[in-house]
Design a protein around this motif. Structure first.
Motif, short mmCIF file in Angstrom:
data_model
loop_
_atom_site.label_atom_id
_atom_site.label_comp_id
_atom_site.label_asym_id
_atom_site.label_seq_id
_atom_site.Cartn_x
_atom_site.Cartn_y
_atom_site.Cartn_z
N UNK A 97 0.81 -1.21 0.00
CA UNK A 97 0.00 0.00 0.00
C UNK A 97 0.84 1.26 0.00
N UNK A 98 1.93 1.28 0.81
CA UNK A 98 2.80 2.45 0.83
C UNK A 98 3.50 2.65 -0.51
N UNK A 99 3.98 1.57 -1.11
CA UNK A 99 4.61 1.69 -2.43
C UNK A 99 3.65 2.19 -3.48
N UNK A 100 2.39 1.76 -3.39
CA UNK A 100 1.39 2.20 -4.35
C UNK A 100 1.12 3.70 -4.22
N UNK A 101 1.05 4.18 -2.98
CA UNK A 101 0.79 5.61 -2.77
C UNK A 101 1.93 6.47 -3.32
N UNK A 102 3.17 6.06 -3.09
CA UNK A 102 4.30 6.84 -3.60
C UNK A 102 4.42 6.71 -5.11
N UNK A 103 4.07 5.52 -5.65
CA UNK A 103 4.09 5.33 -7.10
C UNK A 103 3.16 6.31 -7.80
N UNK A 104 2.05 6.63 -7.15
CA UNK A 104 1.09 7.56 -7.74
C UNK A 104 1.65 8.97 -7.90
N UNK A 105 2.72 9.28 -7.16
CA UNK A 105 3.34 10.60 -7.23
C UNK A 105 4.51 10.66 -8.20
N UNK A 106 4.78 9.58 -8.90
CA UNK A 106 5.92 9.52 -9.81
C UNK A 106 5.74 10.51 -10.97
N UNK A 111 11.00 6.47 -11.92
CA UNK A 111 10.46 6.49 -10.57
C UNK A 111 9.34 5.47 -10.41
N UNK A 112 8.47 5.42 -11.40
CA UNK A 112 7.35 4.50 -11.32
C UNK A 112 7.83 3.05 -11.32
N UNK A 113 8.83 2.75 -12.11
CA UNK A 113 9.40 1.40 -12.14
C UNK A 113 9.94 1.03 -10.77
N UNK A 114 10.64 1.97 -10.12
CA UNK A 114 11.23 1.69 -8.80
C UNK A 114 10.16 1.38 -7.76
N UNK A 115 9.09 2.16 -7.76
CA UNK A 115 8.06 1.94 -6.75
C UNK A 115 7.19 0.74 -7.06
N UNK A 116 7.08 0.40 -8.34
CA UNK A 116 6.42 -0.86 -8.68
C UNK A 116 7.23 -2.04 -8.12
N UNK A 117 8.54 -1.92 -8.10
CA UNK A 117 9.38 -2.96 -7.52
C UNK A 117 9.11 -3.10 -6.01
N UNK A 118 8.95 -1.97 -5.33
CA UNK A 118 8.62 -2.00 -3.90
C UNK A 118 7.27 -2.69 -3.67
N UNK A 119 6.32 -2.39 -4.53
CA UNK A 119 5.01 -3.04 -4.43
C UNK A 119 5.15 -4.55 -4.63
N UNK A 120 6.01 -4.96 -5.54
CA UNK A 120 6.24 -6.39 -5.75
C UNK A 120 6.81 -7.07 -4.52
N UNK A 121 7.70 -6.36 -3.80
CA UNK A 121 8.27 -6.92 -2.58
C UNK A 121 7.17 -7.14 -1.54
#
Length: 515
Positions: A97-106, A111-121
């Protein structure tokens, strides 16, 4: 073999009084994870325009999640068993959920690729935990129904994802495809605290850190090689080096697992033909599904010019069919047996893919809906019995490990599908268009963007040529996927299991065999 395996004398935890309410919550967490991917598929064209993302960027935005998810699953499943499955589930949801929220601000593809990776973790901890909890709180005779409901939840996520994404994109930007996860995850976390029981942690030997490192690196090298191969080339030096490194790491992992006192993965499972056929069937069906849906989104929005909402509705037949047959798969399996159910599901997927292979530039919407609906029928029919066969092959305290393997198999199939079918479609498109149309020969989104800069007549000509080339290429990819599904269906029928296909390996017998 680990002493903890021998010391287990019970076949399952007693049935928990809140197990059905807990199942509803666990299914909700699955909906949240699958919703994200299906919403993202609908948002890809809008995202490409807003962030000036290339086709390669779009693949990475999709696959960064899969790369980390697949690479971390085995370790996440093991840690989840040691930390407690509910703790792993809650932690994974928070990270997702946190990765998704920050991904929305990319504001860039990187940046979006990096936060998608966090969401995958985060998702890597969620998926094994849900199945592990189901195995521990449900008695054996109720697990087919529980797995059917869990599989149906995946269909619901796919069902509401494209439509939700389309509705959001009618009024908001692409970032809404990520913001939607935040309230879902918040609700899921509260529901987990309230309704999902704590599962006793697994008391085993020392954590197999070397095995975790080898397995993570092997999967990461393989997935990255497959993702990058369409861009670099399948015979490129780096691609071949990654494939070679993945193979060497896998060999080292197998050797170490045979020597480790507390191995990370039960390698003896793969000698069980029932387990192997179920695992390979799941890999194949996710291969054809992910690869087909990735191309279908571009076809509906660019070739047909549908809005994101209407394109999202294109996934409705698939998702409704999948959810329906997932929920009823225990009844189908009882009549046909596991082997018959898997084969029938694969034959249906083959038929649906052949319908999509006949798609043309001017094909009406209903024909696409028929094709995706038939694929959904087949996939929904297969998921529960195959997952139950995999997770039921080990004693309950090893459910997290089996569930992680289940998810690794599916995700590897999916990423291979996107990469391989994407390569087939891209190569066929470029070969058809050639170099006469300049930038339009790169890919379909580029062709439509290039056409918009030309005078009307020239632009229409470029679009007509590009749309025809892409549709022909997509049909070729569908034929390849249909052939693979058909071969797997025949293999399921031909390969005889070591024991009746309907009976998972009893935990006590497996413990005795491997002690």
């Amino acid at each position: 073999m680990s002493p903890s395996l021998v010391e287990s004398s019970s076949l399952a935890e007693p049935a928990h009084p809140r197990r059905w309410a807990a199942l509803a919550v666990l299914s909700l967490t699955l909906v949240a994870v699958t919703l994200d991917n299906s919403v993202l598929n609908t948002a890809l064209p809008s995202l490409a325009h807003a962030l000036k993302a290339s086709t390669s960027d779009l693949q990475w935005i999709t696959d960064a999640y899969t790369l980390v998810f697949a690479s971390a699953l085995i370790l996440a499943g093991t840690l989840g068993a040691r930390l407690g499955s509910r703790t792993a589930l809650l932690g994974g949801l928070v990270v997702f959920g946190g990765g998704s929220a920050i991904a929305a601000l990319s504001d860039s593809p990187g940046q979006l690729i990096a936060w998608r990776a966090v969401m995958g973790l985060g998702a890597a901890f969620v998926m094994p935990a849900t199945l592990a909890i189901i195995v521990r709180i449900f008695p054996a005779h109720e697990r087919p129904k529980a797995f059917g409901a869990w599989s149906a939840a995946a269909g619901i996520g796919v069902l509401i994802g494209p439509v939700t994404g389309g509705a959001l994109l009618e009024h908001f930007s692409w970032s809404s495809a990520f913001w939607i996860n935040v309230p879902l995850v918040a609700f899921a976390v509260g529901a987990v605290f309230a309704l999902v029981p704590s599962i006793p942690v697994v008391r085993g030997g020392r954590l197999d850190l070397l095995g975790a490192l080898l397995s993570t690196a092997a999967v990461a090298a393989l997935v990255d090689a497959v993702i990058q191969a369409p861009t670099r080339g399948w015979a490129d030096t780096v691609t071949l080096a990654e494939f070679g490194a993945s193979l060497l790491l896998l060999v080292a992992f197998v050797i170490w697992q045979r020597r480790a006192a507390s191995p990370l993965v039960r390698l003896d499972l793969f000698a069980n033909r029932t387990f192997a056929v179920a695992a390979l069937s799941l890999a194949v069906v996710f291969f054809v599904l992910f690869g087909t849906l990735f191309e279908l989104s571009q076809y509906l929005q660019l070739v047909h010019g549908y809005s994101p909402l209407v394109a999202g509705l294109g996934a409705m037949p698939f998702a409704v069919a999948m959810a329906t047959t997932s929920a009823t798969s225990p009844l189908i399996t009882r009549r046909l047996g596991t082997r018959g159910t898997l084969a029938l599901g694969l034959f249906l997927a083959t038929a649906g893919l052949l319908v999509l292979a006949a798609t043309g530039v001017h094909t009406e919407f209903w024909q696409v809906a028929v094709g995706t609906g038939i694929i959904g029928l087949g996939m929904g029919m297969m998921m529960a019995p195959a997952s139950l066969q995999i997770s039921g092959s080990v004693p309950p305290q090893f459910a997290s490990m089996a569930s992680a393997l289940n998810s690794v198999i599916r995700e590897l199939g999916g990423v291979l599908g996107i990469a391989v079918l994407g390569t087939v479609v891209s190569s066929a498109y470029r070969s058809s268009v050639g170099t006469d149309l300049g930038p339009a020969g790169t890919d379909l989104p580029t062709a439509h963007g290039f056409a918009a800069t030309l005078p009307a007549a020239q632009g229409q000509h470029v679009i007509a040529v590009a749309d025809q080339a892409f549709t022909d290429a997509m049909s070729r990819g569908s034929l390849l996927a249909a052939g693979l599904a058909l071969v797997m269906a025949v293999l399921v029928l031909v390969v005889r299991p070591a024991r009746p296909a309907d009976a998972p390996v009893p935990a006590r017998e497996l413990a005795a065999q491997t002690a």
